[in-house]
Scaffold this motif. Structure first.
Motif, PDB file in Angstrom:
ATOM      1  N   PHE A 401       0.812  -1.238   0.000  1.00 37.18           N
ATOM      2  CA  PHE A 401       0.000   0.000   0.000  1.00 37.18           C
ATOM      3  C   PHE A 401       0.836   1.275   0.000  1.00 37.18           C
ATOM      4  CE2 PHE A 401      -2.590  -3.279   2.125  1.00 37.18           C
ATOM      5  CZ  PHE A 401      -3.641  -3.336   1.235  1.00 37.18           C
ATOM      6  N   SER A 405       0.634   4.713   3.691  1.00 36.58           N
ATOM      7  CA  SER A 405      -0.301   3.832   4.381  1.00 36.58           C
ATOM      8  C   SER A 405       0.381   3.139   5.527  1.00 36.58           C
ATOM      9  CB  SER A 405      -0.849   2.778   3.400  1.00 36.58           C
ATOM     10  OG  SER A 405      -1.542   3.448   2.386  1.00 36.58           O
ATOM     11  N   HIS A 467      -7.076   3.519   0.432  1.00 37.10           N
ATOM     12  CA  HIS A 467      -7.234   2.311  -0.385  1.00 37.10           C
ATOM     13  C   HIS A 467      -8.543   1.608  -0.143  1.00 37.10           C
ATOM     14  CE1 HIS A 467      -3.075   2.669  -1.673  1.00 37.10           C
ATOM     15  NE2 HIS A 467      -2.834   3.036  -0.403  1.00 37.10           N
ATOM     16  N   LYS A 469      -9.557  -0.124   2.277  1.00 37.06           N
ATOM     17  CA  LYS A 469      -9.317  -1.530   2.609  1.00 37.06           C
ATOM     18  C   LYS A 469      -8.964  -1.653   4.057  1.00 37.06           C
ATOM     19  CE  LYS A 469      -7.522  -5.739   0.939  1.00 37.06           C
ATOM     20  NZ  LYS A 469      -7.008  -6.517  -0.125  1.00 37.06           N
TER      21      LYS A 469
END
Lengths: 531, 144
Positions: A401, A405, A467, A469
């Motif tokens: 990522f 991140s 992202h 996620k």
């Protein structure tokens, strides 16, 4: 005109004197005149007698009434004679109104032929009234003359006094009124008094004016100097960037400058006359202030101390307080208190401190600060537990990522860890994805509990916003105890590190494993070595 | 003093007047038939100066005079009232204005004067002592 003015006073005195002297003179003169007239009258009567005596003698001698009448009538025709009479043995010839009285003058008449033969008596009454009238007339004239004289003297005296004395003095007075002292104006000398006492007075007044002018000029210069000096001092004082306050021993403020006022304003405190001894109410640490002052004053020094101010603001305000003891000219003790604002410097220092001791990303203590903290603990021999933690599988997240991140995840981890710790516990970022946690006075069981909590917190997934996620990390933790496991700090850290790597190694066997105590590991190691 | 003055006056008179008559006393005489034997000086003056016109016994008296300025007349008045004749005349002149009239009779000389006294009982006059006769009565002597 002034009631008690010179002219009026003089007039009163002169008129009074003139009246008295006039009265006395007139009275004396009247007496004198009267006596004089009386004497003159008597003399006149004697002379009259001498004139008529031959005829009177003959008349008496002969007893001739005709002749006697002639004599009597002749006498009475004089102003000074009111009545007359001739008396002989055989005859009495008298004028009208003749009445014998005490003031009748008697003359014995002798025979014209025999000087020793009395033949009759001549009676003459002098005119007393006539004498009085005459004396009165003369006296009245005299009194009138004296009165006129007195009047003229009074008038002349008043005029002379007015024109020679009073008016020049009044003029000097008027001139003085219109003069402003301290200027070059002078009064002019009266022309007729160049060398008189009034001229002298004018000169003296002018001398005085000159002196006054000099004095005032000197004072004005002095005042200007003082003013300049004062404005400079005021400028210094008012424009000083530090707040300056002059207080009395009881704390009453005598004097303060604008900066102090502004300071109080920014502190959102009410402007009061008294903030306690040495302005103590302004500061949070009063005791420090008093201690410092006591020590400094006992050494005859000014006290200087940095103190935090009481304020309702969020931002902390720090000042350097300098208290100086001042003794005034009249031996009164006052204190000059200067407050230098050092908030900015304090802030910078704290920022530097932050930079030096904290990790820029997670805001946790950095490794250096953590080591310093540990050294201190060791130095004080305070027991504690040291947890070495390393995140599992962090590198793949970073790779997949990106670093941003990864950083985000680290921040999340740091905050999650903070939630599970007590206040006294110290959490620091040791480096990369490594963290060190120090738990003072913690036993094995307690440490197990904390670690369980930490593991549970970490296991919660984190949503990566960029992202979209969710990810979660796990950690491996190794623990060592001071001073039970080791008293040497570096060795202690190495023990914890070792225990943590043991967990990582054993994880492949036991997925649930996250914690190991170095004391256990040494045992295992010893065991493995033993065979 | 008065005596001294008198002495001087007499001396002057003695020098001025004729020697024989000047030193002779004057006698005041009356008619032999007149009852009056003596007269005082005052009474004599009163009679000759006009105060009285009678003798002390109330008998009428007629003084007899010499006319003009006779030496005897001058001496008489000088001795009687101590006055010069001019003053005696002035005295009478003054009295004339009051209406008083003199009762005296005037004679030009001693002879006629003596004759009048011898002839008149009321007469009284003065003569030098040397002229006294049996027919006259001396009542007073002046200048003794």
């Amino acid at each position: 005109m002034n009631k008690s003015g010179l002219v009026i006073r003089l007039a009163v005195v002169i008129i009074f004197t003139a009246v008295i002297v006039g009265l006395i003179t007139t009275q004396l003169f009247y007496r004198f005149t009267f006596l004089n007239e009386q004497a003159l009258g008597e003399q006149s009567i004697k002379q009259l007698y001498k004139t008529v005596s031959p005829t009177a003698s003959i008349a008496s001698y002969l007893g001739d009434e005709e002749l006697a009448n002639e004599v009597v009538n002749g006498l009475v025709s004089n102003d000074i004679v009111t009545a007359a009479a001739i008396q002989t043995d055989t005859l009495l010839v008298k004028s009208e109104h003749y009445q014998k009285s005490t003031d009748t003058v008697e003359f014995v008449l002798f025979s014209p032929f025999q000087k020793d033969r009395e033949v009759g008596i001549l009676f003459v009454q002098s005119n007393e009234n006539h004498l009085t009238v005459k004396a009165n007339k003369i006296s009245a004239t005299n009194a009138f003359v004296v009165a006129i004289e007195a009047f003229i003297i009074t008038l002349v005296s008043i005029l002379v006094t007015y024109y020679v004395i009073t008016r020049p003095i009044l003029n000097i007075g008027k001139a003085l009124h219109s003069i402003t002292p301290g200027t070059s104006e002078r009064i002019s000398k009266p022309r007729s008094h160049q060398k008189s006492e009034i001229g002298q007075l004018a000169d003296d007044v002018n001398d005085l004016l000159a002196k006054a002018e000099q004095q005032m000029l000197r004072e004005k210069n002095l005042r200007d100097e003082v003013q300049v000096l004062e404005s400079r001092f005021r400028m210094l004082f008012e424009n000083a960037t530090s707040a300056i306050v002059l207080v009395e021993p009881q704390g009453d403020i005598l004097f303060y400058n604008e900066t102090f006022e502004q300071l109080i304003e920014t502190l959102k405190l009410p402007l009061k006359k008294n903030y306690g001894n040495y302005l103590q109410d302004l500061f949070i640490m009063k005791k420090d202030l008093h201690d410092h002052i006591r020590i400094a004053f006992s050494n005859n020094e000014s006290a200087a101390i940095e103190l935090e101010l009481n304020t309702y603001q969020e931002e902390k305000r720090w000042v350097q307080v300098v208290v100086t003891q001042l003794i005034t000219d009249d031996f009164q003790e006052n204190y000059q208190i200067t407050l230098h604002d050092i908030s900015k410097r304090k802030k910078q220092i704290s920022l530097l401190d932050q930079k030096a001791n904290y990790d820029g990303l997670t805001n946790l203590l950095n490794r250096q600060a953590a080591e310093h903290n540990l050294k201190q603990l060791v130095a004080t021999k305070a027991p504690f537990a040291l947890i070495m933690m390393d995140l599992n599988d962090f590198k793949p997240i970073n790779d997949i990522f990106g670093h941003d991140s990864g950083d985000e995840l680290l921040i999340h981890v740091a905050s999650q860890l903070m939630k599970s710790l007590r206040k006294a516990d110290v959490l620091s970022r040791w480096g990369g994805d490594e963290f060190v946690i120090v738990l003072p006075n913690a036993g094995k069981e307690e440490v197990s509990n904390v670690c369980a909590k930490l593991a549970a917190q970490l296991s919660k997934p984190h949503h990566l916003s960029q992202h979209n996620k969710s990810v979660f990390v796990t950690a491996s933790m190794g623990v060592s105890f001071y001073p039970d496991d080791q008293v040497e700090l570096l060795e202690l850290i190495r023990l914890a590190d070792k225990a943590m790597y043991q967990v990582k190694r054993d994880k492949s066997v036991n997925k649930e494993l996250y914690l190991a105590f170095s004391s256990d590991i040494s045992y295992v190691k010893n065991n493995s070595k033993a065979p | 003093m008065a005596k001294f003055n008198q002495t001087i006056a007499i001396l002057i008179l003695a020098l001025v007047s004729t020697s024989a008559q000047a030193e002779e006393p004057l006698a005041v005489v009356v008619n032999k038939a007149n009852p009056v034997n003596e007269i005082s000086r005052s009474e004599l003056i009163d009679l000759f100066m006009g105060k009285y016109v009678a003798f002390p016994n109330d008998v009428k008296a007629i003084p007899v005079e010499l006319k003009g300025e006779h030496d005897i007349k001058v001496e008489f008045y000088q001795n009687l009232v101590d006055m010069p004749l001019s003053r005696v005349n002035a005295y009478w002149s003054r009295l004339r204005f009051t209406g008083r009239k003199r009762t005296a009779v005037f004679k030009p000389n001693e002879e006629e004067l003596i004759a009048f006294i011898i002839a008149n009982e009321h007469a009284i006059g003065y003569v030098p002592q040397s002229l006294i006769t049996e027919d006259l009565k001396v009542v007073y002597i002046l200048n003794e």
